[in-house]
Design a protein around this motif. Structure first.
Motif, mmCIF file in Angstrom:
data_model
loop_
_atom_site.group_PDB
_atom_site.id
_atom_site.type_symbol
_atom_site.label_atom_id
_atom_site.label_comp_id
_atom_site.label_asym_id
_atom_site.label_seq_id
_atom_site.Cartn_x
_atom_site.Cartn_y
_atom_site.Cartn_z
ATOM 1 N N LEU A 80 4.249 12.019 -14.861
ATOM 2 C CA LEU A 80 4.519 11.663 -16.252
ATOM 3 C C LEU A 80 3.531 12.381 -17.178
ATOM 4 O O LEU A 80 2.319 12.277 -16.990
ATOM 5 C CB LEU A 80 4.408 10.152 -16.453
ATOM 6 N N PRO A 81 4.019 13.089 -18.176
ATOM 7 C CA PRO A 81 3.121 13.815 -19.087
ATOM 8 C C PRO A 81 2.281 12.852 -19.931
ATOM 9 O O PRO A 81 2.784 11.820 -20.400
ATOM 10 C CB PRO A 81 4.084 14.617 -19.962
ATOM 11 N N GLY A 82 0.995 13.158 -20.078
ATOM 12 C CA GLY A 82 0.116 12.363 -20.919
ATOM 13 C C GLY A 82 -0.384 11.079 -20.282
ATOM 14 O O GLY A 82 -1.011 10.258 -20.956
ATOM 15 N N ALA A 135 10.095 6.180 -20.697
ATOM 16 C CA ALA A 135 10.886 6.066 -21.917
ATOM 17 C C ALA A 135 10.067 5.537 -23.094
ATOM 18 O O ALA A 135 10.474 5.684 -24.251
ATOM 19 C CB ALA A 135 12.078 5.144 -21.670
ATOM 20 N N SER A 136 8.918 4.911 -22.801
ATOM 21 C CA SER A 136 8.114 4.275 -23.850
ATOM 22 C C SER A 136 6.952 5.125 -24.310
ATOM 23 O O SER A 136 6.213 4.722 -25.228
ATOM 24 C CB SER A 136 7.589 2.929 -23.339
ATOM 25 N N LEU A 137 6.729 6.280 -23.685
ATOM 26 C CA LEU A 137 5.576 7.099 -24.047
ATOM 27 C C LEU A 137 5.773 7.734 -25.421
ATOM 28 O O LEU A 137 6.864 8.163 -25.764
ATOM 29 C CB LEU A 137 5.360 8.198 -22.987
ATOM 30 N N ARG A 180 0.830 -1.205 0.000
ATOM 31 C CA ARG A 180 0.000 0.000 0.000
ATOM 32 C C ARG A 180 0.866 1.259 0.000
ATOM 33 O O ARG A 180 0.557 2.247 -0.679
ATOM 34 C CB ARG A 180 -0.946 -0.008 1.206
ATOM 35 N N ASP A 181 1.968 1.226 0.753
ATOM 36 C CA ASP A 181 2.886 2.374 0.756
ATOM 37 C C ASP A 181 3.515 2.549 -0.627
ATOM 38 O O ASP A 181 3.637 3.686 -1.122
ATOM 39 C CB ASP A 181 3.991 2.171 1.804
ATOM 40 N N GLU A 182 3.919 1.457 -1.245
ATOM 41 C CA GLU A 182 4.507 1.532 -2.581
ATOM 42 C C GLU A 182 3.483 2.010 -3.605
ATOM 43 O O GLU A 182 3.828 2.729 -4.555
ATOM 44 C CB GLU A 182 5.065 0.170 -2.992
ATOM 45 N N ARG A 183 2.237 1.615 -3.423
ATOM 46 C CA ARG A 183 1.170 2.082 -4.327
ATOM 47 C C ARG A 183 1.071 3.600 -4.286
ATOM 48 O O ARG A 183 0.929 4.251 -5.339
ATOM 49 C CB ARG A 183 -0.161 1.443 -3.904
ATOM 50 N N HIS A 184 1.151 4.179 -3.095
ATOM 51 C CA HIS A 184 1.090 5.625 -2.958
ATOM 52 C C HIS A 184 2.263 6.289 -3.681
ATOM 53 O O HIS A 184 2.080 7.267 -4.427
ATOM 54 C CB HIS A 184 1.089 6.019 -1.479
ATOM 55 N N ARG A 185 3.461 5.739 -3.487
ATOM 56 C CA ARG A 185 4.632 6.314 -4.143
ATOM 57 C C ARG A 185 4.543 6.166 -5.661
ATOM 58 O O ARG A 185 4.936 7.071 -6.411
ATOM 59 C CB ARG A 185 5.909 5.661 -3.608
ATOM 60 N N LEU A 186 4.033 5.025 -6.110
ATOM 61 C CA LEU A 186 3.880 4.801 -7.542
ATOM 62 C C LEU A 186 2.874 5.780 -8.143
ATOM 63 O O LEU A 186 3.094 6.318 -9.241
ATOM 64 C CB LEU A 186 3.446 3.354 -7.797
ATOM 65 N N MET A 187 1.781 6.036 -7.422
ATOM 66 C CA MET A 187 0.790 7.017 -7.887
ATOM 67 C C MET A 187 1.420 8.402 -8.026
ATOM 68 O O MET A 187 1.159 9.123 -9.000
ATOM 69 C CB MET A 187 -0.389 7.080 -6.920
ATOM 70 N N MET A 188 2.258 8.769 -7.073
ATOM 71 C CA MET A 188 2.933 10.067 -7.142
ATOM 72 C C MET A 188 3.839 10.139 -8.366
ATOM 73 O O MET A 188 3.880 11.155 -9.077
ATOM 74 C CB MET A 188 3.747 10.310 -5.868
ATOM 75 N N GLY A 189 4.564 9.059 -8.619
ATOM 76 C CA GLY A 189 5.446 9.024 -9.777
ATOM 77 C C GLY A 189 4.685 9.078 -11.084
ATOM 78 O O GLY A 189 5.094 9.776 -12.030
#
Length: 363
Positions: A294-296, A361-363, A281-290
């Motif tokens: 990201l543009p787009g 890098a893939s966007l 759950r903590d990692e989910r929060h950090r991932l959401m922030m990251g």
């Protein structure tokens, strides 16, 4: 003398609708960071691995499963805070329970109903059993379309309504007031409601405190997201008389002694898995922030161990991430509401950092 009739083929004995179906596809994850299947990324600590290995090695593999199944049922009932007057049955993963429900409810003209996009096995199990499946589209933001659900229940009078809480692949918890109206409407026309809580370890709410109010609601959970996807163990709770009827179609010995003992061992060490869930759950929060940087990229709020994102080009992003060693799930073809969407499993801190870099890098 040659026959004028065409030669019989074994494949002609297979139902035509089965022949036209697509098999459930599992991606080959060898050599990749596997973030496509909502698995817990953490294994057992070495000391517990050794302890579990000793227990499994001592099992009587020459005997059919016996009394330990009852021990596991009681342990799960305690773990889940199952209400009085309820019963619990075990399945070889939630998939088997969904199939058993379709078998038990296969009366002439029966229909299964669920919001879509949702878990694919609701529709697949219904169709394989010869039941009609009716999918009711969610709103554009993946909320329940309450009016459409109530209309479909009144029109179709389904045997079963599935409500995933949280939903897969959208990862969200739906509005509780809307759920109660759907539960009430389905009860008034005499059907079952199955609340699927596969992702309960990561969710802010559970239906377990409300299930005793109703005589037609079943609650389904799995140990897959708890951290034991490899042992295939699901369980179904509901009013004892109702569960007793569904249990009649369960194959004897459907849970192996190995699965059973692994599950009991995990429940004895529940604090280890609860700590892992907190970390996810903590990692989910950090991932959401990251993802928010990201543009787009649009990311929807999650109450599961996955995050649904929309990118400019899902196929390009998926292939770009795969080329960089990251395996995600391209769900953009599952339903029109999921256009250009990817489903990202929450992994370890390192895995999530690598996934973010690969996605950018893939966007």
């Amino acid at each position: 003398m040659t026959s004028s009739f065409p030669a019989a083929r074994p494949i002609d004995r297979i139902r035509s609708d089965v022949q036209s179906m697509h098999a459930y596809a599992v991606q080959d994850a060898r050599g990749f960071v596997k973030l496509d299947a909502m698995e817990n990324p953490f294994g057992l600590p070495p000391a517990l691995q050794a302890e579990l290995g000793a227990r499994l090695g001592a099992l009587a593999l020459n005997r059919y499963p016996g009394e330990r199944g009852g021990d596991l049922q009681r342990a799960l009932a305690t773990h889940a805070h199952m209400p009085e007057g309820f019963a619990l049955m075990l399945g070889n993963g939630s998939d088997e329970l969904i199939s058993l429900l379709a078998i038990a409810c296969d009366v002439p003209g029966a229909t299964v109903l669920a919001p879509v996009p949702g878990f694919v096995m609701y529709a697949m199990s219904a169709k394989l059993q010869g039941l009609r499946f009716v999918g009711v589209p969610l709103t554009a933001d993946f909320e329940l379309d309450e009016a459409a659900m109530l209309s479909a229940i009144a029109r179709e009078k389904p045997a079963i309504v599935y409500l995933a809480y949280p939903n897969n692949p959208t990862a969200n918890l739906w509005d509780d007031a809307a759920i109660e109206k759907i539960v009430q409407a389905q009860g008034e026309q005499g059907g079952l409601v199955v609340i699927d809580e596969a992702y309960q370890p990561f969710a802010a709410r559970s239906y377990i405190d409300r299930i005793a109010r109703h005589g037609h609601v079943l609650l389904m959970r799995t140990l897959s997201k708890f951290g034991l996807a490899g042992i295939r163990l699901g369980y179904l709770m509901g009013p004892a008389a109702l569960v007793a009827q569904i249990d009649k179609v369960r194959p004897p010995y459907n849970i192996s002694v190995l699965n059973c003992e692994c599950a009991l061992f995990a429940l004895e060490h529940a604090e280890v898995f609860e700590a892992q869930a907190r970390q996810i759950r903590d990692e989910r929060h950090r991932l959401m922030m990251g993802l928010g940087r990201l543009p787009g990229v649009k990311a929807w709020p999650s109450d599961a161990n996955m995050i649904l994102v929309r990118v400019p080009d899902a196929a390009k992003a998926f292939e770009g991430m795969k080329a960089r060693g990251i395996l995600a799930k391209n769900v953009s073809k599952m339903h029109e509401l999921l256009a250009n969407c990817l489903r990202l499993t929450v992994g370890t801190a390192d895995e999530n950092a690598r996934m973010l870099a690969a996605l950018e890098a893939s966007l």
